[in-house]
Motif scaffolding. Structure first.
Motif, PDB file in Angstrom:
ATOM      1  N   ILE A 108      27.176 -23.411  28.191  1.00 55.74           N
ATOM      2  CA  ILE A 108      27.361 -24.785  27.712  1.00 55.74           C
ATOM      3  C   ILE A 108      26.159 -25.229  26.889  1.00 55.74           C
ATOM      4  O   ILE A 108      26.298 -25.786  25.791  1.00 55.74           O
ATOM      5  N   ARG A 109      24.938 -24.973  27.412  1.00 53.78           N
ATOM      6  CA  ARG A 109      23.731 -25.370  26.693  1.00 53.78           C
ATOM      7  C   ARG A 109      23.644 -24.674  25.335  1.00 53.78           C
ATOM      8  O   ARG A 109      23.238 -25.272  24.336  1.00 53.78           O
ATOM      9  N   ARG A 110      24.027 -23.386  25.296  1.00 54.38           N
ATOM     10  CA  ARG A 110      23.914 -22.632  24.055  1.00 54.38           C
ATOM     11  C   ARG A 110      24.752 -23.257  22.955  1.00 54.38           C
ATOM     12  O   ARG A 110      24.303 -23.420  21.817  1.00 54.38           O
ATOM     13  N   TYR A 111      25.989 -23.623  23.284  1.00 55.40           N
ATOM     14  CA  TYR A 111      26.867 -24.168  22.248  1.00 55.40           C
ATOM     15  C   TYR A 111      26.560 -25.631  21.947  1.00 55.40           C
ATOM     16  O   TYR A 111      26.764 -26.079  20.813  1.00 55.40           O
ATOM     17  N   LEU A 112      26.070 -26.369  22.918  1.00 60.16           N
ATOM     18  CA  LEU A 112      25.588 -27.719  22.617  1.00 60.16           C
ATOM     19  C   LEU A 112      24.436 -27.645  21.625  1.00 60.16           C
ATOM     20  O   LEU A 112      24.392 -28.378  20.628  1.00 60.16           O
ATOM     21  N   CYS A 113      23.487 -26.740  21.877  1.00 60.92           N
ATOM     22  CA  CYS A 113      22.333 -26.605  20.988  1.00 60.92           C
ATOM     23  C   CYS A 113      22.744 -26.054  19.620  1.00 60.92           C
ATOM     24  O   CYS A 113      22.154 -26.421  18.599  1.00 60.92           O
ATOM     25  N   GLU A 114      23.743 -25.182  19.597  1.00 60.90           N
ATOM     26  CA  GLU A 114      24.218 -24.651  18.321  1.00 60.90           C
ATOM     27  C   GLU A 114      24.698 -25.778  17.421  1.00 60.90           C
ATOM     28  O   GLU A 114      24.569 -25.709  16.195  1.00 60.90           O
ATOM     29  N   HIS A 115      25.239 -26.825  18.030  1.00 60.98           N
ATOM     30  CA  HIS A 115      25.694 -27.993  17.259  1.00 60.98           C
ATOM     31  C   HIS A 115      24.666 -29.129  17.293  1.00 60.98           C
ATOM     32  O   HIS A 115      25.012 -30.287  16.998  1.00 60.98           O
ATOM     33  N   ASN A 116      23.417 -28.803  17.683  1.00 64.71           N
ATOM     34  CA  ASN A 116      22.296 -29.747  17.642  1.00 64.71           C
ATOM     35  C   ASN A 116      22.506 -30.945  18.570  1.00 64.71           C
ATOM     36  O   ASN A 116      22.052 -32.053  18.283  1.00 64.71           O
ATOM     37  N   ILE A 117      23.187 -30.737  19.668  1.00 61.78           N
ATOM     38  CA  ILE A 117      23.386 -31.809  20.647  1.00 61.78           C
ATOM     39  C   ILE A 117      22.400 -31.581  21.780  1.00 61.78           C
ATOM     40  O   ILE A 117      22.598 -30.733  22.647  1.00 61.78           O
ATOM     41  N   ASP A 118      21.281 -32.333  21.764  1.00 62.34           N
ATOM     42  CA  ASP A 118      20.236 -32.208  22.771  1.00 62.34           C
ATOM     43  C   ASP A 118      20.689 -32.909  24.041  1.00 62.34           C
ATOM     44  O   ASP A 118      20.634 -34.137  24.138  1.00 62.34           O
ATOM     45  N   ASP A 151      19.517 -32.243  27.210  1.00 61.47           N
ATOM     46  CA  ASP A 151      18.548 -32.220  28.310  1.00 61.47           C
ATOM     47  C   ASP A 151      17.200 -32.705  27.795  1.00 61.47           C
ATOM     48  O   ASP A 151      16.467 -31.963  27.135  1.00 61.47           O
ATOM     49  N   PRO A 152      16.831 -33.963  28.057  1.00 59.00           N
ATOM     50  CA  PRO A 152      15.576 -34.504  27.522  1.00 59.00           C
ATOM     51  C   PRO A 152      14.346 -33.788  28.072  1.00 59.00           C
ATOM     52  O   PRO A 152      13.277 -33.812  27.461  1.00 59.00           O
ATOM     53  N   MET A 153      14.483 -33.118  29.228  1.00 60.01           N
ATOM     54  CA  MET A 153      13.358 -32.403  29.813  1.00 60.01           C
ATOM     55  C   MET A 153      13.160 -31.024  29.157  1.00 60.01           C
ATOM     56  O   MET A 153      12.101 -30.426  29.277  1.00 60.01           O
ATOM     57  N   MET A 154      14.195 -30.533  28.472  1.00 55.48           N
ATOM     58  CA  MET A 154      14.090 -29.229  27.816  1.00 55.48           C
ATOM     59  C   MET A 154      14.917 -29.261  26.540  1.00 55.48           C
ATOM     60  O   MET A 154      16.052 -28.795  26.510  1.00 55.48           O
ATOM     61  N   PRO A 155      14.373 -29.848  25.463  1.00 53.62           N
ATOM     62  CA  PRO A 155      15.133 -29.992  24.222  1.00 53.62           C
ATOM     63  C   PRO A 155      15.531 -28.634  23.648  1.00 53.62           C
ATOM     64  O   PRO A 155      14.916 -27.613  23.934  1.00 53.62           O
ATOM     65  N   CYS A 156      16.537 -28.672  22.794  1.00 54.93           N
ATOM     66  CA  CYS A 156      17.019 -27.440  22.172  1.00 54.93           C
ATOM     67  C   CYS A 156      15.910 -26.730  21.399  1.00 54.93           C
ATOM     68  O   CYS A 156      15.884 -25.487  21.336  1.00 54.93           O
ATOM     69  N   LEU A 157      14.975 -27.481  20.802  1.00 55.43           N
ATOM     70  CA  LEU A 157      13.938 -26.881  19.974  1.00 55.43           C
ATOM     71  C   LEU A 157      13.009 -25.972  20.756  1.00 55.43           C
ATOM     72  O   LEU A 157      12.391 -25.066  20.191  1.00 55.43           O
ATOM     73  N   VAL A 158      12.898 -26.191  22.060  1.00 59.20           N
ATOM     74  CA  VAL A 158      11.979 -25.369  22.845  1.00 59.20           C
ATOM     75  C   VAL A 158      12.719 -24.461  23.815  1.00 59.20           C
ATOM     76  O   VAL A 158      12.104 -23.784  24.621  1.00 59.20           O
ATOM     77  N   VAL A 159      14.041 -24.451  23.728  1.00 59.11           N
ATOM     78  CA  VAL A 159      14.813 -23.574  24.595  1.00 59.11           C
ATOM     79  C   VAL A 159      14.753 -22.151  24.061  1.00 59.11           C
ATOM     80  O   VAL A 159      15.022 -21.906  22.892  1.00 59.11           O
ATOM     81  N   SER A 160      14.369 -21.224  24.895  1.00 58.96           N
ATOM     82  CA  SER A 160      14.372 -19.813  24.529  1.00 58.96           C
ATOM     83  C   SER A 160      15.631 -19.185  25.099  1.00 58.96           C
ATOM     84  O   SER A 160      15.758 -19.027  26.309  1.00 58.96           O
ATOM     85  N   VAL A 161      16.534 -18.862  24.232  1.00 58.63           N
ATOM     86  CA  VAL A 161      17.804 -18.292  24.678  1.00 58.63           C
ATOM     87  C   VAL A 161      17.637 -16.786  24.844  1.00 58.63           C
ATOM     88  O   VAL A 161      17.268 -16.102  23.896  1.00 58.63           O
ATOM     89  N   PRO A 162      17.833 -16.240  26.055  1.00 60.34           N
ATOM     90  CA  PRO A 162      17.683 -14.796  26.267  1.00 60.34           C
ATOM     91  C   PRO A 162      18.587 -14.011  25.328  1.00 60.34           C
ATOM     92  O   PRO A 162      19.679 -14.452  24.987  1.00 60.34           O
ATOM     93  N   GLU A 163      18.112 -12.814  24.934  1.00 57.06           N
ATOM     94  CA  GLU A 163      18.878 -12.012  23.990  1.00 57.06           C
ATOM     95  C   GLU A 163      20.256 -11.684  24.530  1.00 57.06           C
ATOM     96  O   GLU A 163      21.236 -11.687  23.806  1.00 57.06           O
TER      97      GLU A 163
END
Length: 611
Positions: free
Chosen positions: A505-515, A517-529
């Motif tokens: 869910i987080r991956r696709y939210l971030c793919e569409h730039n929908i942040d 989780d204010p504690m862990m924004p998409c810009l600093v999320v490290s998505v495992p390979e």
């Protein structure tokens, strides 16, 4: 464009429409069985083989060389055993033919029931019977995804033997609902019977049949509007007959006073709600067959699709979302406008008749019905552009998912009969646009939300995702933003599934730039390979069985590719360290599923084989 040629050949051949049920009747009473309690052997039987030898000596009809007895049940009770056999003539089951023998505790026969439809056995040439795979393909297309119990049989029908298919249909884990008997030479439905038993049958309710587009002609034919057909001011053309399916209209109302069936049931009630509309169609025998230029056709479309979807929602566990007869007017407005009208306990749906009649496209029907479901879960909360955009996205997602489950053809093109034409542009459910959209339109917001939900659905599965999305309806509130909706979706997953799908869910939210989780924004999320989206393709799809499968994989990784039928049976498997496979599949035409797997990355896709 092979589908085009298939449709033209179908029409030119003058073949009957599949599941044409104009002669459909209630299941006839079976031949009364012989029940014998005297003159049976006094000695105990040593085993089933000895019993079968005796049965063939007792009844000459059972001793015919082409007849086989198959033990189907052996049930012990307080008084002994009860053995049942099915009968097969030349390897094909005989409909309504059976043997039941009761044995006492000592193994002695105390009663025998013989149900033999006729004294002679079938003599029709087997080549008259269509193949099981041909019929199964048509049934999957007409009934949508589900489990088909399909069996070729011989039936004693109107004083003669007839090759038939019997099938039973199950959807989303619900109990078997109906048994159909189909003429194996013509595709004509001979009868449909409700298999469920009821404590008390609702007064006046029964089952009818009708003809519908499922979901719409463009999707069925897998072509764009205008390639094979146009609206042409609602004119009927022969090609539309080939694109219609015969379906059950469950629990329609028998009006004892007027002596007619009405399209009114436990979840849908066709009504005239405006001066623009017509009195809903009725039937004296439960058959609602209309051409698309007749007003009854759109009414049957509305009843069938909305009733079926409500049953699906209840199968997911939601029993309080429009679980009542919702008034629907299939011709409620003369313009190209349809809507859900929220009005507390008196809400209703209406569909417009401008351009392509809206109720001729199941995408439109299901989209508007999704608004009714959302309203039932969170009434009076649709304030604010983003909240209303979320509402449109929810409805678009439900329509796209519903269409995909019937057939993957053109699933991403919403309303591809009603729209994507000269009348209006329609919408899509696979946009790459990110939040916030360039346009402030609620439909731009909605397209983003529907697209990311469909991506999640493809990864975590249809039933899991649909339950997750519908459960999230209940928590929606006025003024809700897309970030808040994303956070609520994650929370709902935590409550329903223990957070099993949070990363997806987080991956696709971030793919569409929908942040979300204010504690862990998409810009600093490290998505495992291993959590990155899978990049692979299967082509041609649809195709003739000569498939190429290609993918991007990590160096040295091992990939497993499997092929399944729609019942989950594995048909093929191959493991490789490479990045491509070529398969030549000699399989019947129909839908199949390919699963690609590399480590923890796994994805399934539907493929269509044409013959």
């Amino acid at each position: 464009m092979r589908m085009n040629r298939l449709i033209y050949l179908f029409l030119l051949a003058g073949l009957p429409v599949w599941l044409n049920a104009q002669q459909t009747a209630l299941r006839p009473e079976p031949v009364r069985p012989l029940f014998i309690t005297t003159g049976l052997p006094a000695q105990a039987f040593a085993g089933v083989e000895e019993v079968e030898i005796w049965l063939k000596s007792y009844s000459p009809a059972l001793a015919e060389p082409g007849l086989d007895l198959m033990l189907s049940q052996r049930i012990e009770s307080l008084t002994g055993e009860h053995l049942s056999w099915r009968l097969y003539w030349e390897g094909v089951a005989v409909f309504d033919a059976s043997i039941k023998l009761r044995l006492d505790k000592q193994g002695r026969a105390v009663s025998l029931a013989l149900q033999l439809p006729a004294e002679n056995w079938p003599q029709l040439p087997r080549q008259e019977i269509m193949t099981e795979s041909e019929l199964r393909t048509k049934l999957v297309k007409s009934q949508g995804p589900g489990i088909l119990e399909l069996e070729p049989m011989w039936a004693w029908w109107q004083e003669g033997w007839l090759p038939v298919f019997r099938y039973r249909f199950q959807r989303d884990g619900q109990p078997l609902l109906d048994e159909w008997l189909i003429d194996a030479r013509t595709g004509e439905t001979l009868f449909v019977e409700d298999l469920l038993t009821y404590f008390q049958l609702p007064p006046g309710d029964t089952t009818g049949i009708g003809r519908v587009f499922d979901p719409n002609p463009c999707t069925v034919a897998n072509v764009a509007y205008g390639v094979l057909f146009h609206d042409s001011l609602d004119q009927h053309k022969p090609i539309f007959d080939a694109l219609m399916d015969t379906v059950l209209l469950r629990d329609i109302f028998w009006d004892e006073d007027s002596q007619v069936f009405r399209l009114q049931g436990p979840f849908v009630r066709l009504e005239k709600t405006s001066v623009f509309s017509f009195e809903p169609a009725t039937s004296t025998d439960g058959t609602f067959f209309f051409r698309r230029d007749q007003t009854g056709f759109e009414e049957v479309m509305a009843y069938f699709h909305l009733d079926r979807y409500q049953r699906y929602v209840q199968g997911l566990g939601f029993m309080n979302l429009q679980n009542k007869p919702l008034p629907v007017d299939a011709h409620g407005y003369t313009s190209d406008v349809s809507a859900f009208v929220p009005n507390a306990g008196n809400s209703y749906l209406f569909f417009g008749t401008g351009n392509v009649d809206d109720a001729e496209d199941a995408d439109v029907l299901i989209h508007e019905y999704a608004h009714a479901l959302s309203y039932a879960a969170a009434p009076e909360t649709r304030s604010g552009a983003e909240r209303r955009g979320l509402e449109e996205g929810i409805a678009d997602y439900v329509a796209a998912a519903h269409s995909f489950d019937i057939t993957p053809n053109r699933w991403e093109l919403l309303f591809d009969w009603d729209g994507h034409n000269e009348f209006w542009s329609g919408r899509i459910a696979n946009t790459a646009e990110v939040y916030p959209p360039a346009s402030s339109s609620i439909y731009a917001y909605g397209s983003i939300w529907a697209s990311l939900l469909m991506k999640i659905r493809f990864e975590i599965g249809a039933t899991v995702c649909d339950r997750l999305v519908i459960e999230s309806f209940y928590g929606f509130f006025g003024g809700m933003t897309m970030q808040q909706a994303g956070r609520y979706l994650i929370q709902t997953d935590s409550l329903l599934y223990g957070g099993a799908h949070r990363q997806t869910i987080r991956r696709y939210l971030c793919e569409h730039n929908i942040d979300s989780d204010p504690m862990m924004p998409c810009l600093v999320v490290s998505v495992p390979e291993e959590a990155m989206p899978v990049s692979w393709e299967v082509f041609p799809n649809p195709g003739d069985g000569n498939l190429q499968i290609r993918w991007e994989a990590r160096p040295g990784s091992r990939v497993r590719v499997q092929l399944f039928d729609l019942q989950g049976k594995q048909l093929k498997e191959e493991t490789t360290n490479g990045t491509s496979l070529e398969w030549q599949l000699a399989l019947p035409a129909g839908c199949y599923v390919i699963q690609w797997e590399e480590g923890s990355r796994k994805e399934r896709r539907k493929i269509i084989l044409l013959r």
